[in-house]
Design a protein around this motif. Structure first.
Motif, PDB file in Angstrom:
ATOM      1  N   ILE A 147      -9.083   3.316   2.077  1.00  0.00           N
ATOM      2  CA  ILE A 147      -8.982   3.865   0.729  1.00  0.00           C
ATOM      3  C   ILE A 147      -7.908   4.939   0.765  1.00  0.00           C
ATOM      4  CG2 ILE A 147     -10.146   5.019  -1.178  1.00  0.00           C
ATOM      5  CD1 ILE A 147     -11.338   2.306  -0.658  1.00  0.00           C
ATOM      6  N   ASN A 148      -6.833   4.711   0.037  1.00  0.00           N
ATOM      7  CA  ASN A 148      -5.703   5.647   0.027  1.00  0.00           C
ATOM      8  C   ASN A 148      -5.221   5.955   1.438  1.00  0.00           C
ATOM      9  OD1 ASN A 148      -5.809   5.731  -2.774  1.00  0.00           O
ATOM     10  ND2 ASN A 148      -7.231   7.461  -2.775  1.00  0.00           N
ATOM     11  N   GLU A 153     -15.676   3.628  -4.919  1.00  0.00           N
ATOM     12  CA  GLU A 153     -14.618   4.622  -4.752  1.00  0.00           C
ATOM     13  C   GLU A 153     -13.646   4.636  -5.929  1.00  0.00           C
ATOM     14  OE1 GLU A 153     -14.325   6.851  -2.086  1.00  0.00           O
ATOM     15  OE2 GLU A 153     -16.332   6.101  -1.602  1.00  0.00           O
ATOM     16  N   ASN A 154     -13.853   3.745  -6.893  1.00  0.00           N
ATOM     17  CA  ASN A 154     -13.069   3.717  -8.140  1.00  0.00           C
ATOM     18  C   ASN A 154     -11.557   3.604  -7.912  1.00  0.00           C
ATOM     19  OD1 ASN A 154     -15.303   4.018 -10.012  1.00  0.00           O
ATOM     20  ND2 ASN A 154     -15.462   6.134  -9.280  1.00  0.00           N
ATOM     21  N   VAL A 155     -11.161   2.688  -7.018  1.00  0.00           N
ATOM     22  CA  VAL A 155      -9.729   2.518  -6.790  1.00  0.00           C
ATOM     23  C   VAL A 155      -9.093   1.777  -7.963  1.00  0.00           C
ATOM     24  CG1 VAL A 155     -10.011   2.543  -4.294  1.00  0.00           C
ATOM     25  CG2 VAL A 155     -10.024   0.363  -5.509  1.00  0.00           C
ATOM     26  N   GLN A 156      -7.803   1.978  -8.142  1.00  0.00           N
ATOM     27  CA  GLN A 156      -7.072   1.318  -9.232  1.00  0.00           C
ATOM     28  C   GLN A 156      -6.511  -0.038  -8.816  1.00  0.00           C
ATOM     29  OE1 GLN A 156      -4.655   4.992  -9.541  1.00  0.00           O
ATOM     30  NE2 GLN A 156      -4.870   4.737 -11.761  1.00  0.00           N
ATOM     31  N   TYR A 202      -0.900   5.629  -7.261  1.00  0.00           N
ATOM     32  CA  TYR A 202      -2.098   4.828  -7.490  1.00  0.00           C
ATOM     33  C   TYR A 202      -3.129   5.079  -6.393  1.00  0.00           C
ATOM     34  CZ  TYR A 202       0.344   2.101 -11.063  1.00  0.00           C
ATOM     35  OH  TYR A 202       1.018   1.713 -12.197  1.00  0.00           O
ATOM     36  N   SER A 203      -4.401   4.941  -6.734  1.00  0.00           N
ATOM     37  CA  SER A 203      -5.444   4.915  -5.717  1.00  0.00           C
ATOM     38  C   SER A 203      -5.586   3.465  -5.266  1.00  0.00           C
ATOM     39  CB  SER A 203      -6.763   5.453  -6.258  1.00  0.00           C
ATOM     40  OG  SER A 203      -7.193   4.715  -7.386  1.00  0.00           O
ATOM     41  N   GLY A 259      -7.101   0.456  -2.465  1.00  0.00           N
ATOM     42  CA  GLY A 259      -8.020  -0.015  -1.446  1.00  0.00           C
ATOM     43  C   GLY A 259      -7.461  -1.233  -0.756  1.00  0.00           C
ATOM     44  N   GLU A 309       0.824  -1.205   0.000  1.00  0.00           N
ATOM     45  CA  GLU A 309       0.000   0.000   0.000  1.00  0.00           C
ATOM     46  C   GLU A 309       0.860   1.257   0.000  1.00  0.00           C
ATOM     47  OE1 GLU A 309      -3.580   1.804   2.821  1.00  0.00           O
ATOM     48  OE2 GLU A 309      -1.988   0.595   3.709  1.00  0.00           O
ATOM     49  N   LEU A 361       0.921   3.896  -3.085  1.00  0.00           N
ATOM     50  CA  LEU A 361       0.470   5.266  -2.868  1.00  0.00           C
ATOM     51  C   LEU A 361       1.541   6.262  -3.280  1.00  0.00           C
ATOM     52  CD1 LEU A 361      -1.432   5.009   0.547  1.00  0.00           C
ATOM     53  CD2 LEU A 361      -2.405   5.346  -1.730  1.00  0.00           C
TER      54      LEU A 361
END
Length: 420
Positions: free
Chosen positions: A95-96, A138-141, A76-77, A79, A68, A72
């Protein structure tokens, strides 16, 4: 039709959690049929473009935290789904690097409630699906999924993931996974996917891991074979995979073995990550309840180690960092853990012991711990009482180690955050 009254989306998160605790017959119900049916219906099988799933006896949370931090820094986003939590349920989804609001969790639970129809889900299955929904909305990548128990039949295994990771393998959760290390290896290798990267950070892993990877055509990357690492001079380390090498890396605050495994997983992910991202991520990565220092004079260290494997690592870390200091050990455990072997592993660092009871169906009483302690301060009703006694008795140069369970660390951490 659902038999329980359904809370509204605006209900407090506490009401949802109470509802979820009581809607299924068993807290743990291994199997994928029910959770997979709901995941497919709700279109949650692929919650992000890249998904990395992490299983293992120990080190799952640390490995996810390390990946993570690196991701970050690379922009990148991200989760992260992990369990259990220490204080708040919200800790289970990041999230982030941030927790989400009660309202967003409640909305996700409401979505799953509407999607499941008459399908019964356990607390963990429900929470896993809700986390997938949050990552989707949340549209994470990138999603990092921590397996709850085992792997093959864990709710997280319904997800279409791109990289599979086993951090470590040891005997734990005997009631569910048995005491045969080859069987445990097979269960955890159940997250591996055909024609996709399969990482194993356990040195000399049981043969069942490589055998399963070979059977399904997964691309196995085994520590000590396809990748390796070593500590070098001046508290630095190096990492290698084939002809690719990273040298002069900073030692992370989290276990080095997990950092090496995390780098292999990210290397297989085909994500755009630079050497600078790796260095900065290694320097910044941390995780609550893992060698977490929350006070000085005396120094207070929190660690959720709860089995012999993690206790051995913790013992070595305490000796390395605090070898010349007196250590007061506040310990409380669950009765289905290997209490004797865990205490034996920590015996080399504990000078004064404060055994405490936990509450709940799986809780061990302090008397179950004192059976394996030659000497101890007293038997305490709960970890907070034991911690307060240790704080009273410890000198400013001493160390207080709080250990044995997520419940133990969570209760003491909450107590300290409230300033009680």
């Amino acid at each position: 039709m659902n038999q329980n009254p359904i809370p509204q989306a605006t209900s407090p998160l506490a009401m949802w959690l109470d509802y979820l605790t009581n809607i299924h017959t068993s807290a743990i119900d291994l199997g994928l049929e029910r959770v997979q049916a709901v995941a497919q219906k709700a279109q949650l099988i692929k919650p992000a473009p890249t998904v990395i799933t992490v299983a293992g006896t120990n080190g799952k949370g640390s490995t996810c935290a390390l990946m993570e931090a690196i991701l970050l820094d690379a922009g990148y986003s991200v989760g992260v789904y992990s369990s259990p939590h220490l204080i708040r349920y919200n800790e289970r989804v990041r999230i982030n690097g941030k927790e989400l609001s009660d309202e967003k969790h409640s909305q996700a639970f409401d979505f799953i409630e509407n999607a499941r129809g008459d399908i019964s889900l356990s607390f963990f299955e429900y929470g896993t699906l809700a986390a997938l929904r949050l990552f989707q909305t949340e549209n994470v990548q990138v999603v990092l999924l921590e397996v709850g128990l085992g792997g093959r039949l864990d709710a997280t295994n319904v997800v279409d993931h791109d990289v599979s990771v086993i951090t470590s393998l040891a005997i734990d959760h005997v009631d569910w996974l048995g005491d045969d290390i080859n069987v445990i290896g097979y269960e955890k290798a159940g997250i591996y996917r055909s024609d996709k990267p399969a990482i194993c950070g356990q040195p000399k892993a049981p043969a069942s891991v490589a055998a399963h990877a070979d059977d399904i055509g997964a691309h196995l990357h085994q520590v000590g074979i396809q990748f390796d690492y070593k500590v070098t001079e001046n508290q630095r380390w190096s990492w290698r995979s084939g002809t690719f090498a990273l040298d002069d890396l900073p030692l992370p605050s989290l276990p080095l073995a997990n950092a090496a495994t995390a780098l292999m997983a990210l290397g297989c992910s085909e994500l755009d990550i630079s050497d600078v991202n790796i260095v900065k991520g290694l320097e910044s990565a941390s995780l609550a309840g893992r060698m977490q220092v929350i006070g000085h004079g005396p120094t207070v260290v929190l660690d959720v180690a709860h089995n012999p494997h993690s206790a051995e690592y913790l013992k070595d870390e305490i000796k390395t960092r605090y070898g010349n200091q007196r250590v007061h050990v506040v310990i409380a455990m669950l009765h289905d853990k290997d209490i004797k072997s865990t205490i034996d592993a920590l015996s080399g660092v504990g000078d004064v012991w404060y055994p405490a009871s936990l509450t709940g169906e799986r809780a061990a009483k302090a008397s179950e711990l004192t059976a394996y302690l030659p000497d101890y301060q007293a038997e305490f009703d709960n970890p907070v009482a034991a911690f307060d006694a240790a704080m009273t008795n410890a000198d400013k140069d001493d160390v207080i180690l709080v250990v044995g369970s997520f419940h133990t660390v969570g209760e003491v951490l909450s107590h300290c955050e409230k300033g009680e």
